[in-house]
Enzyme design. Structure first.
Site, PDB file in Angstrom:
ATOM      1  N   SER A 113      23.984 -22.531 -26.015  1.00  0.00           N
ATOM      2  CA  SER A 113      23.051 -23.354 -25.245  1.00  0.00           C
ATOM      3  C   SER A 113      23.862 -24.408 -24.505  1.00  0.00           C
ATOM      4  O   SER A 113      25.078 -24.494 -24.672  1.00  0.00           O
ATOM      5  CB  SER A 113      22.003 -23.966 -26.146  1.00  0.00           C
ATOM      6  OG  SER A 113      22.629 -24.784 -27.090  1.00  0.00           O
ATOM      7  N   LEU A 114      23.187 -25.188 -23.702  1.00  0.00           N
ATOM      8  CA  LEU A 114      23.915 -26.091 -22.813  1.00  0.00           C
ATOM      9  C   LEU A 114      23.787 -27.546 -23.235  1.00  0.00           C
ATOM     10  O   LEU A 114      22.715 -27.992 -23.640  1.00  0.00           O
ATOM     11  CB  LEU A 114      23.385 -25.958 -21.378  1.00  0.00           C
ATOM     12  CG  LEU A 114      23.589 -24.595 -20.717  1.00  0.00           C
ATOM     13  CD1 LEU A 114      22.805 -24.521 -19.424  1.00  0.00           C
ATOM     14  CD2 LEU A 114      25.069 -24.363 -20.447  1.00  0.00           C
ATOM     15  N   CYS A 147     -22.905 -48.575   4.859  1.00  0.00           N
ATOM     16  CA  CYS A 147     -22.476 -48.663   3.456  1.00  0.00           C
ATOM     17  C   CYS A 147     -21.235 -49.555   3.363  1.00  0.00           C
ATOM     18  O   CYS A 147     -20.277 -49.368   4.116  1.00  0.00           O
ATOM     19  CB  CYS A 147     -22.160 -47.265   2.931  1.00  0.00           C
ATOM     20  SG  CYS A 147     -21.510 -47.254   1.257  1.00  0.00           S
ATOM     21  N   LYS A 180      28.745 -24.739 -13.936  1.00  0.00           N
ATOM     22  CA  LYS A 180      29.665 -23.926 -14.746  1.00  0.00           C
ATOM     23  C   LYS A 180      31.051 -23.914 -14.114  1.00  0.00           C
ATOM     24  O   LYS A 180      31.167 -23.757 -12.893  1.00  0.00           O
ATOM     25  CB  LYS A 180      29.146 -22.478 -14.826  1.00  0.00           C
ATOM     26  CG  LYS A 180      27.759 -22.364 -15.444  1.00  0.00           C
ATOM     27  CD  LYS A 180      27.199 -20.941 -15.344  1.00  0.00           C
ATOM     28  CE  LYS A 180      25.801 -20.915 -15.962  1.00  0.00           C
ATOM     29  NZ  LYS A 180      25.096 -19.652 -15.729  1.00  0.00           N
ATOM     30  N   ALA A 212       0.836  -1.207   0.000  1.00  0.00           N
ATOM     31  CA  ALA A 212       0.000   0.000   0.000  1.00  0.00           C
ATOM     32  C   ALA A 212       0.871   1.259   0.000  1.00  0.00           C
ATOM     33  O   ALA A 212       0.575   2.229  -0.694  1.00  0.00           O
ATOM     34  CB  ALA A 212      -0.924  -0.005   1.209  1.00  0.00           C
ATOM     35  N   GLU A 263      23.887 -23.582 -10.311  1.00  0.00           N
ATOM     36  CA  GLU A 263      22.702 -22.718 -10.258  1.00  0.00           C
ATOM     37  C   GLU A 263      21.489 -23.541 -10.641  1.00  0.00           C
ATOM     38  O   GLU A 263      21.595 -24.433 -11.480  1.00  0.00           O
ATOM     39  CB  GLU A 263      22.820 -21.586 -11.297  1.00  0.00           C
ATOM     40  CG  GLU A 263      23.952 -20.648 -11.052  1.00  0.00           C
ATOM     41  CD  GLU A 263      24.339 -19.859 -12.310  1.00  0.00           C
ATOM     42  OE1 GLU A 263      23.620 -19.927 -13.332  1.00  0.00           O
ATOM     43  OE2 GLU A 263      25.362 -19.183 -12.255  1.00  0.00           O
ATOM     44  N   LYS A 313      18.455 -24.571 -12.742  1.00  0.00           N
ATOM     45  CA  LYS A 313      18.132 -24.300 -14.146  1.00  0.00           C
ATOM     46  C   LYS A 313      16.654 -23.939 -14.200  1.00  0.00           C
ATOM     47  O   LYS A 313      15.779 -24.792 -14.084  1.00  0.00           O
ATOM     48  CB  LYS A 313      18.420 -25.535 -15.002  1.00  0.00           C
ATOM     49  CG  LYS A 313      18.236 -25.272 -16.474  1.00  0.00           C
ATOM     50  CD  LYS A 313      18.818 -26.403 -17.297  1.00  0.00           C
ATOM     51  CE  LYS A 313      18.803 -26.092 -18.786  1.00  0.00           C
ATOM     52  NZ  LYS A 313      17.500 -25.822 -19.313  1.00  0.00           N
ATOM     53  N   ARG A 369      16.122 -14.978 -26.913  1.00  0.00           N
ATOM     54  CA  ARG A 369      17.327 -15.641 -27.397  1.00  0.00           C
ATOM     55  C   ARG A 369      17.268 -15.884 -28.911  1.00  0.00           C
ATOM     56  O   ARG A 369      18.274 -15.784 -29.611  1.00  0.00           O
ATOM     57  CB  ARG A 369      17.510 -16.966 -26.663  1.00  0.00           C
ATOM     58  CG  ARG A 369      18.693 -17.755 -27.133  1.00  0.00           C
ATOM     59  CD  ARG A 369      18.890 -19.011 -26.297  1.00  0.00           C
ATOM     60  NE  ARG A 369      20.022 -19.767 -26.776  1.00  0.00           N
ATOM     61  CZ  ARG A 369      19.991 -20.593 -27.807  1.00  0.00           C
ATOM     62  NH1 ARG A 369      18.879 -20.757 -28.471  1.00  0.00           N
ATOM     63  NH2 ARG A 369      21.076 -21.236 -28.194  1.00  0.00           N
TER      64      ARG A 369
HETATM   65  S1  IVH Z   1      23.677 -20.469 -18.764  1.00  0.00           S
HETATM   66  C1  IVH Z   1      25.949 -20.892 -23.036  1.00  0.00           C
HETATM   67  N1  IVH Z   1      22.345 -20.605 -16.545  1.00  0.00           N
HETATM   68  O1  IVH Z   1      18.978 -23.077 -20.115  1.00  0.00           O
HETATM   69  C2  IVH Z   1      24.598 -21.059 -22.407  1.00  0.00           C
HETATM   70  N2  IVH Z   1      21.184 -21.098 -18.564  1.00  0.00           N
HETATM   71  O2  IVH Z   1      20.343 -24.476 -22.918  1.00  0.00           O
HETATM   72  C3  IVH Z   1      24.552 -20.306 -21.135  1.00  0.00           C
HETATM   73  N3  IVH Z   1      18.829 -21.638 -18.243  1.00  0.00           N
HETATM   74  O3  IVH Z   1      18.808 -21.096 -22.973  1.00  0.00           O
HETATM   75  C4  IVH Z   1      23.283 -20.541 -20.435  1.00  0.00           C
HETATM   76  N4  IVH Z   1      18.790 -21.383 -16.057  1.00  0.00           N
HETATM   77  O4  IVH Z   1      17.232 -20.578 -21.061  1.00  0.00           O
HETATM   78  C5  IVH Z   1      22.285 -20.759 -17.883  1.00  0.00           C
HETATM   79  N5  IVH Z   1      21.303 -20.638 -14.482  1.00  0.00           N
HETATM   80  C6  IVH Z   1      21.243 -20.786 -15.809  1.00  0.00           C
HETATM   81  C7  IVH Z   1      20.056 -21.139 -16.494  1.00  0.00           C
HETATM   82  C8  IVH Z   1      20.067 -21.298 -17.865  1.00  0.00           C
HETATM   83  C9  IVH Z   1      18.068 -21.672 -17.134  1.00  0.00           C
HETATM   84  C10 IVH Z   1      18.327 -21.963 -19.609  1.00  0.00           C
HETATM   85  C11 IVH Z   1      18.520 -20.873 -20.602  1.00  0.00           C
HETATM   86  C12 IVH Z   1      19.305 -21.470 -21.733  1.00  0.00           C
HETATM   87  C13 IVH Z   1      19.148 -22.927 -21.502  1.00  0.00           C
HETATM   88  C14 IVH Z   1      20.436 -23.627 -21.862  1.00  0.00           C
END
Ligand code: IVH
Length: 668
Positions: free
Chosen positions: A83-84, A431, A291, A35, A115, A117, A138
């Protein structure tokens, strides 16, 4: 107001509001009530309306801009968004870590950052001299769509970076997501407006970001976590961990569960811990991102096909799936409640095949707008029975709106729905369902007998072999062997398990007797208070209310149950079979961090059954009772809570806890 005063006040208001936003999203430590925030916001908006020249681009009022007239423009990211690569097993993590070690020469220490995901969508925010200049999806990793107008509406995304030392240019990367609580309210709202519900939080987030009218995006409960940077000029960072801290200092929300570890064993251990703990979070995570921490090591490792060798996504099986709702069936519980449940086309969710789900009651089914024949979204949380979230997609196949039967499907008695209750009930005490369900309750919950499942109990019941708990204890191996699925050995084991279950504690026996309103907690309280079944059986109503959590109504119901000759015979019969009717060590209160506190639970919890929640609290030493008083430490409130408990708690100043608060309490 003169222009100069207005300018000063507007700057002050902007500062206060932006500070409140950072406190809420970045520090997770709100400094202002909603508020108060709204009042300051309105004051700023009024000044800006009077003095349009004072409107600053980073004013909190400037989050919702004009609708786009055209499609989203394509934008090229300054540096590509990769991407990962996925891994799904411990072995794969170890193999990757070994590869990293070798590529780095074999004997350098390697630290990792873990971290969650987040299951949302990746975005790229470009800041120029500290101001948000552009935000894009992206896309294919090289070119994305410019959704700046929509990203500006998300309060967790700073319009201006904090601090003096801002870089000339920097790309901040992270995930836009929709919290689960917001996802549920959004779907309820969409359905109420006659619109289509969204199938999962990720789609909901993506759809919300692709709106042409930013005021629609602004109305969606979106949030953001930053997890990295792209191209940058004028910042000097050496590690990923440092980068996260730097981002946080500059006003970006960083997921609080990110952590830095120094061994690969810790990586695997934490990844598994999160697979369980994710049920506590108010957002979906589909894995853990691992990472390599040091940037120089990252650079030496490089990438393969735009996938960095320095990172991996450890993914779990998804916790939601889409499947066909074949039928809605009714089951009459041991207290006469009619429980609807769903027969599903079998589907794998989180590594387990599920073919049925609970549906709470008629109102719940119709509020979620699910019908037989529809494709539905099912969700599993932790170990709990799967739930149906809602219909999936736009194509409704089911035509018939669900209605509860007017008569009990087992005995044909007209069902009743007591005023103020959500459940329909069969009022017939004779029942057959009650006998069958209480037998199932005995085998599956009270005595928890290994080797005898619900299906066997149903078969034994249908064949007329076992129609009561004492008959169960007289069952022979030969009789069991006549059932499908039992051989000589399994039948022998089952009979031994039945025999062994005679040793269950008194409180469990009490719970299994199916006395109206006597659940786990009450059974334990009664066992503790009275010590023996004789004392309990002969207790007057006045004596009964002296036990923890027993009010006059429950006391009367218990006394009435024990006055019934048939029930007394049941007790004697079980006693002659040598079941325990005296309290033992099990009934002694547990000492733990919550000793001395008393909790009451009301309504349906999503992630735990009532029994699980009670057992978990008691295991930490807390007492759980059924009625709120000034001695209550906290009232845990689930869905469809009892109104009188809530009112009482508010009057008595008893703190109200959400299911998330409970999870935090239990995590201690
Ligand atoms: S790092 C070089 N960290 O996962 C790629 N990605 O395929 C660096 N994602 O497109 C990505 N949480 O949408 C990273 N803590 C995190 C993440 C994360 C979710 C997603 C993101 C990315 C996909 C990876």
């Amino acid at each position: 107001m003169p222009q100069s005063d207005a300018a000063a006040r507007a700057a002050e208001l902007r500062r206060l509001l932006n500070r409140a936003i950072v406190a809420y999203y970045v520090d997770d430590a709100p400094i202002m009530e909603d508020a108060a925030f709204d009042a300051l916001y309105d004051e700023l908006a009024a000044i800006e309306a009077e003095h349009p020249g004072l409107v600053a681009p980073d004013s909190p009022t400037q989050r919702v801009g004009a609708p786009l007239s055209d499609r989203f423009q394509k934008v090229r990211h300054l540096s590509p968004m990769g991407s990962l690569e996925k891994v799904t097993t411990d072995e794969a993590i170890a193999k990757w870590a070994e590869d990293v070690r070798k590529r780095l020469g074999g004997d350098e220490p390697v630290a990792y950052v873990l971290e969650p995901k987040i299951d949302g969508l990746a975005i790229n925010l470009t800041y120029e001299n500290g101001l948000l200049a552009r935000g894009a999806t992206r896309g294919d990793g090289v070119v994305g769509e410019d959704v700046t107008v929509n990203l500006r509406t998300i309060r967790a995304i700073p319009l201006r970076m904090l601090g003096e030392d801002v870089p000339a240019t920097i790309e901040v990367r992270g995930e836009v997501y929709m919290p689960l609580s917001g996802f549920r309210t959004l779907n309820e709202r969409l359905v109420a407006e006659g619109k289509q519900a969204t199938p999962n939080p990720r789609n909901a987030a993506a759809g919300s970001l692709r709106q042409k009218d930013p005021s629609i995006t602004a109305s969606r409960p979106l949030s953001f976590w930053a997890y990295g940077i792209g191209a940058h000029e004028g910042v000097d960072l050496a590690t990923h961990w440092q980068t996260l801290q730097w981002l946080k200092e500059h006003g970006f929300p960083i997921n609080p569960f990110a952590e830095r570890v120094e061994t690969v064993e810790e990586v695997a251990a934490h990844a598994h811990e999160w697979e369980v703990r994710r049920a506590e979070l108010d957002y979906e995570i589909d894995g853990i991102v691992i990472k390599v921490d040091a940037f120089d090591q990252q650079a030496r490792l490089g990438s393969l096909h735009e996938r960095p060798r320095w990172a991996r996504a450890f993914k779990w099986a998804p916790m939601t799936a889409v499947t066909r709702l074949n039928r809605i069936l009714i089951r009459v519980g041991r207290t006469g409640a009619l429980n609807p449940w769903a027969v599903l086309e079998p589907v794998e969710v989180g590594g387990v095949t599920i073919s049925r789900a609970t549906l709470h009651n008629e109102e719940d089914i119709n509020r979620k707008e699910i019908r037989e024949g529809d494709d539905v979204v099912v969700q599993r949380a932790g170990d709990v029975i799967p739930q149906i979230v809602g219909p999936a997609g736009p194509h409704r196949r089911g035509t018939k709106v669900f209605r509860m039967p007017t008569h009990c499907p087992l005995c044909g008695t007209e069902v009743v729905k007591p005023e103020g209750e959500a459940m329909h009930r069969c009022p017939n005490r004779a029942c057959p369902s009650r006998g069958l369900e209480s037998l199932i309750n005995w085998v599956m919950a009270a005595a928890d007998i290994d080797g005898v499942g619900e299906q066997s109990v149903r078969r034994l019941w249908d064949l007329g072999l076992v129609r009561s708990v004492p008959e169960l204890y007289r069952l022979t191996r030969e009789q069991l062997m006549a059932l499908d699925g039992y051989g000589e050995i399994s039948a022998g084991n089952a009979v031994a398990a039945i025999e062994a279950s005679k040793a269950i504690p008194f409180s469990r026996v009490l719970f299994g007797l199916n006395i109206p309103d006597v659940g786990w907690v009450t059974a334990q309280n009664l066992a503790r208070h009275f010590g023996t079944v004789d004392a309990l059986m002969n207790a007057t109503q006045e004596e009964l209310v002296e036990a923890e959590g027993i009010g006059p109504e429950r006391a009367e119901a218990i006394a009435e149950w024990f006055r019934d000759d048939e029930n007394r015979r049941l007790v004697e019969d079980l006693r002659s079979l040598e079941l325990r009717f005296e309290a033992g060590d099990e009934e002694k209160p547990v000492e733990g961090p919550l000793t001395g506190s008393r909790y009451v639970i009301t309504g349906t919890l999503e992630r735990l059954t009532r029994e699980q929640a009670e057992a978990a609290l008691e295991a930490l030493g807390a007492k759980v009772s059924d009625s709120v008083s000034s001695k209550t430490t906290g009232l845990v409130v689930g869905e469809e809570p009892g109104k009188s408990k809530l009112t009482k708690a508010e009057k008595a100043g008893v703190p109200i806890l959400s299911e998330a608060d409970l999870a935090k309490l239990l995590a201690r």
